[in-house]
Design a protein around this motif. Sequence first.
Motif: not given
Length: 180
Positions: A122-123, A126
Motif C-alpha cells: 500500500h505504501n 501510494k
Amino acid sequence: PVVCYWARLTALQTGLALDKSSKEALGVLLPLMDWLEKQKGEHKDNEAITNEVVASAHIENYAMKLFLAADKQDRAANFGKNVVKMFYTAGVIFDILETFGELPPEAAHYRKYSKMKAAYIHNCLKNGETPIAGPLVEEETAPEADINIPVPQQPDLQPPAGYQPPPQAYVPPYPPNPTN
C-alpha cells in the motif's frame, strides 16, 4: 456466512469488552446480538457455526486460501489494490481465530506477515514506488530461534595458581534501615 458470523461475534466480544453500558454502545451491540442469534438459528445444521473446533478450522483454511492467493500475486509481481486487500483481509481473518483461543504460532506468523505485506505494498503504491516481489527483507533472514549452530565444548578452565578473587564490594541492605 461462516466467516461473517464469527467476524461479527468477534466484533461483539470486542465491543462488550470496551463498553457495554453506554447508550451508543448498546445501540450497536444489541442489534448485533439479535443478528447473531437469528443466524445461529437459521444455520443450526451448519457445524462451522455451531461447533467451535469446526469453525476454527474453516476460518483458518479460508484465511490461508486468501493469503496464498495474495502471496501468489505478490511473487508474480502483480501489485495492485486487490493484492493489498487480500493480504489485509487475510490478516483480519487470522485475528478472528483469537475468538477460539491463543493463535497457533504458524497462524500468528501469517497474520503478521499479511498485515506487514499489505502495509508495505500500500505504501509503495501510494508513494509511486514499485514494491519488491516476494518475502519481505526481514523474512528472508532466518530468525535466531531457527539458527542451529553447534557450540563447541569448552575445556574445564581453572584459575591460575595463586589467583585471589577481588574482595566483595559492600552492598547496603535494601530497604535501608533508618538509623534514627
